[in-house]
Design an enzyme around this catalytic site. Structure first.
Site, PDB file in Angstrom:
ATOM      1  N   GLY A  28       0.798  -1.221   0.000  1.00  0.00           N
ATOM      2  CA  GLY A  28       0.000   0.000   0.000  1.00  0.00           C
ATOM      3  C   GLY A  28       0.828   1.268   0.000  1.00  0.00           C
ATOM      4  N   LEU A  53       0.670   3.877   1.993  1.00  0.00           N
ATOM      5  CA  LEU A  53       1.134   4.330   3.301  1.00  0.00           C
ATOM      6  C   LEU A  53       2.237   3.432   3.839  1.00  0.00           C
ATOM      7  CD1 LEU A  53       0.630   6.583   5.274  1.00  0.00           C
ATOM      8  CD2 LEU A  53      -1.143   5.199   6.370  1.00  0.00           C
ATOM      9  N   ILE A 111      -3.097 -10.103   9.448  1.00  0.00           N
ATOM     10  CA  ILE A 111      -3.463  -9.477  10.720  1.00  0.00           C
ATOM     11  C   ILE A 111      -4.798  -9.967  11.254  1.00  0.00           C
ATOM     12  CG2 ILE A 111      -2.085  -7.418  10.252  1.00  0.00           C
ATOM     13  CD1 ILE A 111      -4.711  -5.922   9.685  1.00  0.00           C
ATOM     14  N   ASP A 120     -11.566   9.823   7.725  1.00  0.00           N
ATOM     15  CA  ASP A 120     -12.582  10.863   7.906  1.00  0.00           C
ATOM     16  C   ASP A 120     -13.978  10.347   7.583  1.00  0.00           C
ATOM     17  OD1 ASP A 120     -11.948  10.581   5.218  1.00  0.00           O
ATOM     18  OD2 ASP A 120     -12.210  12.699   4.747  1.00  0.00           O
ATOM     19  N   TYR A 178     -17.438   1.164   4.274  1.00  0.00           N
ATOM     20  CA  TYR A 178     -16.031   1.431   4.583  1.00  0.00           C
ATOM     21  C   TYR A 178     -15.915   2.267   5.856  1.00  0.00           C
ATOM     22  CZ  TYR A 178     -11.250   3.138   4.169  1.00  0.00           C
ATOM     23  OH  TYR A 178      -9.944   3.453   4.424  1.00  0.00           O
ATOM     24  N   LYS A 199     -14.196   1.261   9.610  1.00  0.00           N
ATOM     25  CA  LYS A 199     -13.156   2.035  10.293  1.00  0.00           C
ATOM     26  C   LYS A 199     -13.620   2.475  11.682  1.00  0.00           C
ATOM     27  CE  LYS A 199      -9.613   2.149   7.511  1.00  0.00           C
ATOM     28  NZ  LYS A 199      -8.299   1.615   7.935  1.00  0.00           N
TER      29      LYS A 199
END
Length: 723
Positions: free
Chosen positions: A451, A453, A478, A543, A566, A570
């Site tokens: 990814g 990030l 994970i 956000d 999504y 989160k």
């Protein structure tokens, strides 16, 4: 048995005059309004602090008027806390507006202020009447940065002698009230290196660096090489003879040494960035940081300079500023390097009493020497950008050094950038492993190898000298407890950074189970495993946990209300992680763009414009986030021991349309080619924070995006690149 090495503290308190503008660092860092700061200092175990009792603050309008009300409460509180103050009377300043450092009356006026201070606070026994006189004289009289903005040897030398005379007269005035008062005289200490051609200039500067201490110690007599230079430049011989009496010799010599203090002069200017170019009228040359040159390591650094000062003066010493404005890992590395260097010199017999952590509450705009009001803040042990000053890793280091004399952190397994190969302007042919200070440096574990990030974290950890392992889903799933347990046992990380997860926002509605498994269940499994082993965890949220209905930017305490699968995944991840691991750091962020991922919004807009096509973008409000800023700030916060929920996006709420127009303009396109998408309702998921604004501005981020990419966005150039 010798006394243990002490840790002192210092507060950046400069009141500098630039033109007719006065800048007060105590105001700009907020210390002036926070008496509670003194209790924060005491809690670190610091028992000696450099503290401002500044002339410009007490008698700003007239030498006949003195307002001590602010200082009365602070000096009394320091006394109650058992903290010994080193009273600073003039800190990089030219004095109040009714005088300046070229004024023949300046020494007597400062001495008058010194007498007022000593009479009012008779318990004070440590003084620095003029901080860094040589440095201040150079910046005010030779380089023209500060008032009176001189640019000649004559102005520089007259200012320097006036400052030293003021120090002598001030100590005489103080000792009338406190006969045992001691002078703690500070100055920057560096060294200049050069090519053979410029050896004469280096020798000149290397003699000059000792002038303030030579003058105060009564060493500048007729046999001193600078005696005729002073007289040639109009310095009054009577002032030089006054200083020969030597009663202003420092009781403690305070050395301030920075990575920029050591210089290298080279006539081969093309080898260096243009901002280093200059000359002396005889030669043109570059004046660069010596640390960026392949010089013998034993010739560079604070220990080498402290040894020179000890051998020259043989007087008690202290490091009176230890600070590095950089990433948190390098700030820690610098402080510990200075501390260990001092301990080694003490073992050689040098009488060095203390190291001073600087500046306790940070500093503003010192990267431009206060000449620009950019609001550029460098934190110290405390970061004042939070509602209340927040402890950084430097505070943890300071407390450990003050109370136990030692400090450890995984980032200390590698040396700072000034000892790694990234420091060189011209990289060496062979890479060095000298930056590794232990056989097996402790590692970070980073998930999300495929990814944006995750790859950015790996890239910047390499740059910052942070050993790490970057794992893909094949290396560690994970969402699988057994896989997570095995990976943690194998790699034994000191912290885990989780960037893995389901990122296809639009497709999440079609794959809700997979989205929740990868985003929520996986994050929870990882958090539980890290909590069981006491391993710090950083994970990222979005956000989109908000519905966009507020008429303002969202802060951390606002209730989540996601409207998408999504966003719901989160929000659930946040809840599960924070319930499983009370020391986890959960970072909400938004709208990535960066220099290494060419599929983000900014790249897409610019690619379209480069083809000569107009673009549309929505008027929805967002908080664009520059990936390098997000990564660096997250790493700093992790090293600080940050926990809980943080919002992290570049400062500057905007719309997608306005972001596109800002990018277009910087790339040389007509912003009018960017239109707002119509016929749809607008909403805002912009992020703000109530915990502290740590990220730079969006304007700054966009400027750096273009500076770091150096792409020619013209249609012809992009067509050629595509071919």
């Amino acid at each position: 048995m010798r006394e243990p090495l002490e840790l002192w503290g210092g507060i950046e308190c400069t009141i500098a005059r630039i033109g007719d503008d006065f800048r007060d660092q105590s105001l700009e860092t907020g210390h002036r309004d926070r008496i509670e700061d003194l209790d924060r200092i005491a809690a670190l175990g610091i028992r000696t602090v450099r503290y401002p009792v500044l002339w410009e603050a007490i008698s700003p309008s007239s030498p006949d008027e003195a307002d001590f009300s602010w200082h009365d409460t602070r000096i009394a509180r320091l006394q109650e806390l058992g903290i010994r103050a080193i009273a600073g009377l003039c800190h990089h300043g030219s004095g109040p507006s009714y005088t300046d450092m070229l004024d023949p009356a300046w020494p007597e006026l400062l001495a008058r202020h010194a007498a007022n201070v000593a009479e009012r606070y008779p318990h004070l026994d440590l003084y620095t009447p003029v901080n860094e006189p040589l440095t201040t004289a150079r910046f005010s009289g030779l380089y023209g940065h500060w008032y009176p903005h001189g640019t000649s040897d004559e102005t520089f030398l007259k200012i320097l002698v006036n400052e030293c005379k003021a120090t002598l007269l001030s100590m005489r005035a103080i000792r009338k009230f406190r006969p045992d008062a001691q002078l703690v005289q500070t100055d920057d200490m560096g060294k200049t290196f050069s090519t053979p051609t410029l050896a004469y200039q280096a020798e000149h500067e290397n003699q000059r660096r000792f002038l303030s201490f030579d003058l105060l110690c009564g060493m500048v007599d007729r046999d001193h090489p600078w005696w005729p230079i002073f007289l040639k430049n109009g310095v009054d011989q009577a002032d030089l003879e006054l200083l020969l009496e030597g009663d202003a010799a420092p009781d403690i010599i305070g050395i301030n040494h920075y990575l920029t203090s050591e210089r290298y002069l080279d006539e081969r200017m093309a080898r260096y960035p243009e901002h280093h170019w200059g000359g002396n009228g005889r030669h043109r040359y570059a004046d660069a940081e010596a640390v960026r040159m392949p010089l013998p390591p034993e010739d560079l650094g604070p220990a080498a300079r402290l040894r020179e000062v000890w051998e020259r003066y043989r007087r008690p010493m202290a490091v009176t500023e230890a600070h590095h404005g950089s990433t948190r890992d390098d700030q820690l590395r610098w402080l510990v390097e200075v501390w260990k260097g001092v301990e080694a010199l003490r073992d050689e017999g040098a009488d060095i009493r203390a190291v001073t952590v600087w500046s306790l509450f940070g500093a503003v705009d010192w990267n431009s020497l206060l000449t620009r009001r950019n609001g550029f803040y460098e934190p110290g042990p405390f970061d004042v950008r939070a509602p209340e000053p927040r402890r950084t890793a430097l505070a943890h280091a300071a407390e450990a050094l003050a109370k136990t004399g030692s400090f450890d952190h995984p980032v200390l397994d590698r040396a700072g950038w000034w000892k790694r190969d990234i420091r060189f302007y011209r990289p060496p042919a062979r890479k060095s492993n000298a930056c590794r200070l232990v056989g097996a440096p402790r590692q970070l574990l980073i998930t999300g190898a495929t990814g944006t990030l995750g790859r950015a974290f790996s890239r910047l950890c390499d740059f910052r000298g942070l050993d790490h392992t970057l794992l893909s889903r094949n290396d560690m799933n994970i969402a699988d407890p057994a896989s997570v347990k095995a990976a943690l046992a194998c790699h034994r990380p000191w912290a885990v950074i989780n960037t893995a997860g389901y990122v296809r926002v639009a497709q999440a509605e079609d794959e809700p189970e997979r989205c929740f498994r990868e985003n929520a269940v996986g994050a929870h499994v990882l958090a539980q495993a890290c909590a069981d082993l006491g391993i710090p965890l950083v994970t990222f949220s979005s956000d989109l946990v908000f519905d966009g209905s507020l008429d303002r930017a969202y802060v951390e305490s606002d209730e989540v209300n996601p409207t998408t699968v999504y966003g719901a995944s989160k929000a659930e991840a946040e809840r599960l992680v924070l319930s499983a691991h009370d020391k986890a750091l959960v970072i909400r962020t938004s709208a990535f763009f960066g220099p290494w991922d060419r599929y983000n919004f900014v790249w897409s807009i610019l690619n379209t414009l480069s083809r000569g096509e107009a673009v549309e973008a929505s008027a929805d409000s967002v908080s664009p986030t520059y990936v390098p800023d997000l990564v660096n700030t997250s790493l700093d916060l992790l090293i600080d021991g940050g926990t809980g929920l943080w919002h992290m996006a570049n400062l500057g709420e905007t719309s997608w349309r306005d972001l596109a127009a800002m990018a277009a303009e910087r790339a040389g396109f007509d912003p009018a080619l960017v239109a707002a998408a119509e016929d749809r309702p607008t909403f805002s998921t912009a992020l703000s924070t109530e915990r502290g604004i740590l990220m730079p501005s969006l304007e700054s981020a966009l400027d750096r995006f273009f500076a770091e990419n150096e792409v020619d966005w013209s249609a012809d150039a992009m067509k050629l690149a595509a071919e």
